[in-house]
Write a protein that holds these residues in place. Structure first.
Motif, PDB file in Angstrom:
ATOM      1  N   ILE A   1     -10.702  -4.211  13.558  1.00  0.00           N
ATOM      2  CA  ILE A   1     -11.527  -4.079  12.405  1.00  0.00           C
ATOM      3  C   ILE A   1     -12.955  -3.991  12.943  1.00  0.00           C
ATOM      4  CG2 ILE A   1     -12.593  -5.302  10.408  1.00  0.00           C
ATOM      5  CD1 ILE A   1      -9.897  -6.145   9.605  1.00  0.00           C
TER       6      ILE A   1
ATOM      7  N   ILE B   1     -13.672  -0.760  14.175  1.00  0.00           N
ATOM      8  CA  ILE B   1     -14.030   0.339  13.079  1.00  0.00           C
ATOM      9  C   ILE B   1     -15.347   0.108  12.785  1.00  0.00           C
ATOM     10  CG2 ILE B   1     -13.168   0.619  10.748  1.00  0.00           C
ATOM     11  CD1 ILE B   1     -11.716   1.919  12.906  1.00  0.00           C
ATOM     12  N   LEU B   2     -15.790  -1.428  12.369  1.00  0.00           N
ATOM     13  CA  LEU B   2     -17.026  -1.522  11.908  1.00  0.00           C
ATOM     14  C   LEU B   2     -18.220  -0.827  12.750  1.00  0.00           C
ATOM     15  CD1 LEU B   2     -16.558  -5.108  10.295  1.00  0.00           C
ATOM     16  CD2 LEU B   2     -16.656  -2.850   8.919  1.00  0.00           C
TER      17      LEU B   2
ATOM     18  N   LEU C   1     -18.358   2.711  12.127  1.00  0.00           N
ATOM     19  CA  LEU C   1     -18.725   3.207  10.928  1.00  0.00           C
ATOM     20  C   LEU C   1     -20.436   3.179  11.040  1.00  0.00           C
ATOM     21  CD1 LEU C   1     -16.574   3.023   8.436  1.00  0.00           C
ATOM     22  CD2 LEU C   1     -17.789   1.467   7.784  1.00  0.00           C
TER      23      LEU C   1
ATOM     24  N   THR D   1      -5.520   3.704  11.750  1.00  0.00           N
ATOM     25  CA  THR D   1      -7.131   4.027  11.736  1.00  0.00           C
ATOM     26  C   THR D   1      -7.143   5.417  11.336  1.00  0.00           C
ATOM     27  OG1 THR D   1      -7.502   2.345  13.192  1.00  0.00           O
ATOM     28  CG2 THR D   1      -9.116   3.941  13.062  1.00  0.00           C
TER      29      THR D   1
ATOM     30  N   HIS E   1      -9.493   2.014   8.062  1.00  0.00           N
ATOM     31  CA  HIS E   1      -8.546   0.893   8.628  1.00  0.00           C
ATOM     32  C   HIS E   1      -7.512   0.325   8.012  1.00  0.00           C
ATOM     33  CE1 HIS E   1      -6.635  -0.760  12.396  1.00  0.00           C
ATOM     34  NE2 HIS E   1      -6.966  -2.003  11.727  1.00  0.00           N
TER      35      HIS E   1
ATOM     36  N   THR F   1      -4.450  -2.607   8.112  1.00  0.00           N
ATOM     37  CA  THR F   1      -3.483  -3.362   8.956  1.00  0.00           C
ATOM     38  C   THR F   1      -2.067  -3.320   8.739  1.00  0.00           C
ATOM     39  OG1 THR F   1      -3.640  -5.306   7.859  1.00  0.00           O
ATOM     40  CG2 THR F   1      -5.357  -4.860   9.463  1.00  0.00           C
TER      41      THR F   1
ATOM     42  N   VAL G   1      -9.957  -1.351   5.261  1.00  0.00           N
ATOM     43  CA  VAL G   1     -11.363  -1.291   5.126  1.00  0.00           C
ATOM     44  C   VAL G   1     -11.768   0.334   5.322  1.00  0.00           C
ATOM     45  CG1 VAL G   1     -11.641  -1.938   7.595  1.00  0.00           C
ATOM     46  CG2 VAL G   1     -13.836  -1.893   6.233  1.00  0.00           C
ATOM     47  N   SER G   2     -12.713   0.770   4.723  1.00  0.00           N
ATOM     48  CA  SER G   2     -13.041   2.123   4.333  1.00  0.00           C
ATOM     49  C   SER G   2     -14.767   2.058   4.237  1.00  0.00           C
ATOM     50  CB  SER G   2     -11.988   2.670   3.580  1.00  0.00           C
ATOM     51  OG  SER G   2     -12.365   4.314   3.636  1.00  0.00           O
TER      52      SER G   2
END
Lengths: 276, 931
Positions: free
Chosen positions: A4, A7-8, A11, B235, B254, B256, B267-268
């Motif tokens: 995560i 990804i953040l 992003l 992802t 992403h 899980t 989360v996107s």
């Protein structure tokens, strides 16, 4: 959770790095342009061209004048009236323009130059007007206003804050044609008894095609002059002056009737003397 | 017999070299035998799960070998199924599982396939495309079913609407929550624009079929499943490029999946942007964010919290007249923008950000019984900007008086036409002129401003959904919701264009009443009375109108679905109570007694029932008959005739009319009635599929309100078209045949005929005086219903190679589209009056304008790569309208303003219709990378 975070970060990069759409606009720099054109004809000569009929102006006639109308208060609509500023010339003309809010373009006291070639001289109520063209309405011709897009081809501001000459006329008789559509002033006049308690105009009736208040002024000799005020004008609901004194306005004529149009109530602010 | 519900097969293979137990297999659609992706496979004893891949495969490894396991398969739109895998017998257990559709054969489930992007990505772009009020046809569809795919995607470029239904006949659910817009009843998708990768799981119940989530409408019901649990653990990064509404799109998502600790997260984020879309001046600047957390509390309970939003800002384009399009030599001419300091500035900017918070509780009471509770809180801002002006000329460049057609003199006509043709700036807004005028204004009072017309929303929704499988044949669903919506409408000064302030007065009232009583012209009488002058508003200040639309809906629904060997049945009932009222925050000068505070409440009780039966002759032939009747409360916008100014409702107008002597009485104001019936035949084999649907739908007592400037009354009016009856009937035919294993040919025809059945009543109310005029009868019987092509056809080929490449071609034809009508022009008395004048051909006034039929050709090509079985790359390129047909009018409207002059029909031509054109050649490229 490690993912995560990755990804953040990604992003943030994608969203942050990409180009932004600019939606902020600077206030434009405004500069007023004034023409260097000079007139080559008087307004009376231009009106004479019409010779009592509709006529397309084909010569390079250029006239000049100061704006004496003001549509901000609604008593003039889709037209400006200019009064000749050439030396020793007296005369005025109504110019029809197919647009409202003309005071945003041609304010009172603006001196303008009109390139008349390509415009149309026409007749309304026997009076010569300048417009953009003619069209047939039933059996008669009518003058159409100058299109918004053609204004800048024909009307140019030469100078601002030019005080128009006020023509002081003695009474309501023997008006000379040269004073038509000029700024005139009469001393010692009053609204007639029947009108003195009225408003300048009536309530708008959208169903009527004639939406004007007709009031009558009298001079000391008992001659009358019609004062015409649009029901749409901003001061239509205001009281007429009860007293006597001087009044200013644009002298008009419809067929055989002379009429006076005020720009706003300031034109009658000096009517403060006792009635005669 | 019950086993006929799902075909069940398995076989076992033992492999000697396996040290651990394994359960593996393939999940297929029982009917089509195509692999199903994203089916959730759960090993109940171990509480572990996985999703099937694009080939329908799944695998659990390293299992203890001395046990029996229960393996459950769940997929959206399919019936849940469990099997037993005994690893005592074999260490490796292999199975082929066939899942049967959930309730109806015709439920289409959107599954993510390798092929999905050819359909879905582009479909999304269409959803976001400039369309009337962001409204869309709705579904992101399964690429499997050629009929729904054609309707959702191929036909959307022609603004086709299935069976002519407005989207208020669709049910839109988001995570189980009813999401149809409360004010219009319509289904809007922009609230989650750019969140394509998380809104991909959609359960689409076809027309007239049962839906677990609620009664929906008679048109399709869609539930978007955003649960972090059902998102594929991966992802995904996407970049797209297009020449339609935006230029670039990037998305990162992403998920899980369900982790060992019982949590699942998704989360996107996304960004879509472009300096200009297909029409000039249409910038695009939009974001999307999405967070979802799912926590399995125990075997029975799970909680989920989701928060997402899509802040967006876009320059819009507007319809114009053909005269303007011709002058610009561009059917995509956009009158909304102009140059400011050499840059393109759009006057119509739409801004939206309405985030949604959603808490959901899953309670699996037992294996056959589920209760889902959902709460949502929605609050956000939405609006669009527009020019406003006072006592000054109309600044819109396509204002009819500025155009050549207004010039009655040929010479002037030519000059104006030449100027407009050759000077682009004249065809656009002159921002500099507006700034100059403001700068010259006395006292800094603005003549021109940009205002923002806001419609903010605040909404609470509570939803309960109960599902119980009585036995293998019978399932019941019971649910209900409470939906409380407040729409706050007001105007805000967005830009004073260099001036110091704008004066808040009602200009129409000022014009009609003069300044005799300044109270008349006050937008906010309370302020005026307190301060002795109208409010001087600055940027950010509220002005002009300020009211709240309150709408409260309570709904219960129940449904029974029965599936047997040869027969399926379903029946559903719903009851909805709607209460709506207007809350005026300004006391209007012209309506001091009818504008401030709460209006009377209008209440509607609506009921709906639908039922259907399917006969399954064998595995190939299916026959269905479905029917339903419902009443549908009018929308807020069609209930209050002028909510910006006053409380007056259609009900008030009708009562006012009926209280007068010597006047034609009108029916009471009531809900619209809708009767839908359909017959279906499906023929399904793996090589050939055919569908034939016939439908016959009636709509009664419809109502529509509009406000416009009425030339006859010389003032602004509100109008009501009342008592509208319509019939929509037609056929849908879809054929799909496998020519060779890699090549599929298909053809779809949707042939409709939608007509008005009566002469509706038309009532005009003078806006400023609330004066109800005599009702008119509108000559519309047998006229065609307008706004969308009534028939659409497509035929094409799909070719797939063995190396994950595909090619597709569609040839499309759109027919029978009619221009939206000005009802006042079809006043039956007026037409009779014209008929007495044989020298005047009045048909130009009352005939319907049929838009040209149109042909388009679409191509798409794509390829997928798989690297190390870990990374997936997917590239898709589609080119629509390849032949660049730029003369395809998809809709438009006759202007409400017109002049009735019985001696001539010229007057009607002063206000020519405005048209929307479908884009010319356009492309969409999508590149995705997932791991």
């Amino acid at each position: 959770m490690k993912n995560i975070n990755k990804i953040l970060v990604f992003l943030a990069i994608v969203l942050g790095a990409s180009s932004c759409i600019d939606k902020d606009f600077d206030t434009p720099e405004l500069k007023k342009e004034f023409t260097t054109l000079e007139s080559n004809s008087s307004i009376m000569d231009l009106k004479a061209e019409a010779n009592g009929d509709f006529k397309l102006v084909e010569e390079d006639l250029i006239v000049e004048g100061v704006v004496i109308s003001d549509d901000e208060n609604g008593n003039f609509y889709k037209s400006i009236i200019i009064q000749d500023t050439r030396e020793n010339e007296i005369g005025g003309i109504q110019i029809k323009i197919e647009m409202s809010g003309l005071y945003n373009y041609f304010k009172p006291k603006d001196k303008v130059i009109i390139k008349c070639k390509g415009l149309m001289l026409g007749l309304y109520g026997g009076q010569v007007q300048l417009g953009g063209g003619k069209y047939k309405d039933g059996n008669e011709y009518k003058l159409s206003g100058i299109s918004k897009h053609l204004i800048s081809k024909h009307i140019f501001i030469k100078e601002q804050n030019v005080e128009p000459k006020v023509h002081e006329l003695a009474d309501f008789t023997n008006f000379q044609d040269k004073y038509l559509f000029t700024l005139v002033k009469f001393d010692n006049v009053q609204f007639i008894n029947e009108d003195k308690n009225k408003n300048w105009a009536e309530k708008v009736d959208p169903q009527k095609s004639f939406n004007f208040g007709e009031r009558t002024l009298e001079d000391q000799n008992g001659n009358n002059l019609l004062v015409l005020t649009s029901n749409y004008s901003k001061f239509s609901f205001e009281k007429l002056p009860v007293y006597s004194g001087s009044i200013l306005g644009v002298l008009g004529k419809h067929k055989t009737n002379f009429q006076l149009l005020v720009r706003n109530t300031d034109d009658a602010k000096d009517m403060t003397k006792p009635r005669f | 017999m019950k086993h006929l519900l799902f075909v069940f097969a398995f076989f076992c293979v033992a492999l000697v070299n396996a040290q651990n137990g394994m359960i593996a297999g393939v999940v297929k659609n029982a009917n089509t035998q195509t692999p199903l992706e994203k089916v959730k496979v759960i090993v109940e004893e171990l509480n572990i799960s996985t999703l099937t891949n694009s080939k329908g495969e799944f695998k659990f490894e390293k299992l203890a070998i001395d046990k029996k396991y229960t393996v459950t398969f769940r997929a959206l739109g399919y019936k849940k199924k469990s099997i037993e895998a005994d690893l005592n017998v074999n260490e490796i257990f292999r199975v082929i599982v066939n899942l049967e559709g959930n309730g109806s054969e015709l439920s289409a489930v959107k599954n993510k396939e390798n092929m999905d992007s050819e359909i879905i990505e582009i479909s999304d772009a269409e959803l976001e495309e400039e369309s009337i009020d962001e409204e869309v046809s709705g579904i992101l569809t399964s690429s499997k079913d050629v009929l729904t795919s054609a309707i959702a995607y191929t036909f959307s470029s022609g603004r086709f609407r299935r069976r002519g239904d407005d989207s208020n006949k669709q049910g839109l659910f988001f995570n189980g929550l009813p999401m149809n817009n409360m004010e219009t009843g319509r289904a809007y998708w922009y609230l989650w624009g750019g969140l394509n990768d998380v809104t991909r799981n959609q359960i689409v119940s076809d027309q007239m079929s049962p839906s677990e989530f609620g009664f929906g409408g008679f048109a399709q019901t869609v539930n978007v499943d955003i649960s972090a649990l059902t998102q594929r653990p991966q992802t995904k990064i996407v970049y797209s490029n297009s020449n339609k509404s935006y230029t670039h799109r990037s998305m990162v998502t992403h998920s899980t999946g369900l982790m060992d600790n019982g949590w699942a997260f998704t989360v996107s984020g996304s960004k879509r942007w472009g300096e200009s879309g297909y029409s000039e001046g249409t910038f695009y600047d939009a974001y999307g964010y999405f967070l979802s957390a799912y926590k399995k509390l125990n075997e029975q309970h799970a909680l989920e919290l989701t928060y997402f939003g899509a802040p967006s800002e876009r320059g819009k384009s507007g319809a114009s007249t053909q005269e303007m399009y011709d002058l610009a030599d561009d059917n995509y001419y956009n009158p909304y923008w102009g140059y400011q300091n050499g840059e393109v500035r759009n006057s119509r900017v739409q801004r939206t950000h309405i985030p949604i918070a959603n808490l959901k509780h899953y309670w699996e009471i037992n294996t056959k019984t589920k209760l889902t509770t959902t709460l949502a809180y929605i609050k956000g801002e939405s609006g669009y900007t527009a020019l406003n002006w006072h006592n000054s000329a109309d600044p819109r460049p396509d204002y009819y008086r500025y155009l050549p057609s207004y010039q009655k003199d040929q010479n002037a006509y030519n000059q104006v036409a030449d100027l407009l043709k050759n000077n682009k700036a004249l065809r656009q807004i002159n921002w500099h002129d507006l700034y100059r005028i403001n700068s010259e204004s006395k006292d800094g009072r603005a003549k021109y401003i940009v205002e923002e017309r806001r419609r903010d929303a605040e909404q609470y929704i509570a939803n309960l959904n109960f599902k119980h499988e009585l036995n293998d044949n019978l399932t019941i669903n019971v649910g209900g919701y409470y939906n409380n919506f407040i729409g706050h409408h007001f105007n805000v000064v967005d830009d004073l264009l260099g001036a110091d302030y704008f004066v808040d007065i009602d200009q129409f009232a000022e014009r009609d009443f003069g300044t005799g009583d300044p109270k008349h012209a006050q937008s906010d009488l309370i302020y005026f009375e307190a301060n002795g002058e109208p409010r001087k508003v600055k940027e950010g200040d509220t002005f002009n109108n300020n009211y709240k639309a309150h709408i409260v809906k309570s709904n219960v629904f129940g449904q029974v679905v029965a599936n047997y060997a040869h027969w399926d049945y379903f029946a559903a009932l719903a009851l909805t109570h709607t209460s709506m009222w207007r809350e005026g925050l300004y006391k209007k000068g012209i309506f001091p007694d009818n504008s401030y505070g709460d209006s009377d409440k209008l209440n509607f009780i609506d009921y709906a029932a639908k039922a259907g039966v399917t006969y399954k002759l064998d595995g190939k032939n299916y026959f269905s008959f479905n029917a339903g009747f419902m009443t549908l409360a009018p929308s807020f916008r069609n209930t209050f005739i002028s909510p910006r100014t006053r409380h007056t409702s259609v009900d008030d107008v009708i009562k006012s009319n009926n209280s007068k002597a010597d006047i034609r009485k009108l029916d009471e104001f009531s809900s619209e009635k809708v009767l839908n019936t359909e017959l279906r035949y499906n023929y399904l084999t793996s090589k050939f599929k055919a569908k034939v649907n016939l439908y016959y739908n009636k709509y009664m007592d419809g109502v529509e309100t509009r406000s416009f400037y009425h030339d006859g009354n010389k003032t602004f009016v509100n109008s009501i078209l009342f008592n509208v009856d319509k019939t929509h009937m037609g056929a849908e035919i879809a054929l799909e045949a496998e020519v060779i294993p890699s090549l599929t040919a298909f053809a779809v025809a949707c042939v409709g005929k939608y007509t008005y059945d009566n002469r509706p009543d038309f009532i005009i109310v003078k806006d400023n005086v609330d004066e109800v005029q005599q009702p008119k009868s509108i000559f519309m019987k047998n006229y065609r219903v307008t706004g969308a092509p009534q028939s659409a056809y497509t035929a094409g080929l799909k070719y797939r190679t063995s190396n994950y490449m595909w090619l597709g071609i569609n040839a499309n034809y759109f027919a029978d589209n009619y221009l939206n009508m000005n009802y006042d022009r079809r006043d039956a008395d007026l037409i009779d009056a014209y008929k007495l004048k044989p020298d005047v051909d009045a048909s130009v006034i009352y005939d319907q304008e049929k838009l040209d039929n149109a042909f388009t050709l679409d191509l798409n090509i794509g390829k997928s790569w798989r690297i190390d079985y870990k990374y997936f790359i997917n590239l898709n390129i589609s080119v629509n309208n390849v032949l660049d047909n730029k003369d395809f009018i998809t809709g438009g409207y006759e202007q409400s303003r017109w002049r009735n002059d019985e001696s001539t029909t010229d007057a009607v031509l002063s206000f020519k219709p405005k048209y929307y054109y479908s884009y010319g050649r356009n492309y969409f490229v999508n590149l995705s990378f997932r791991f």
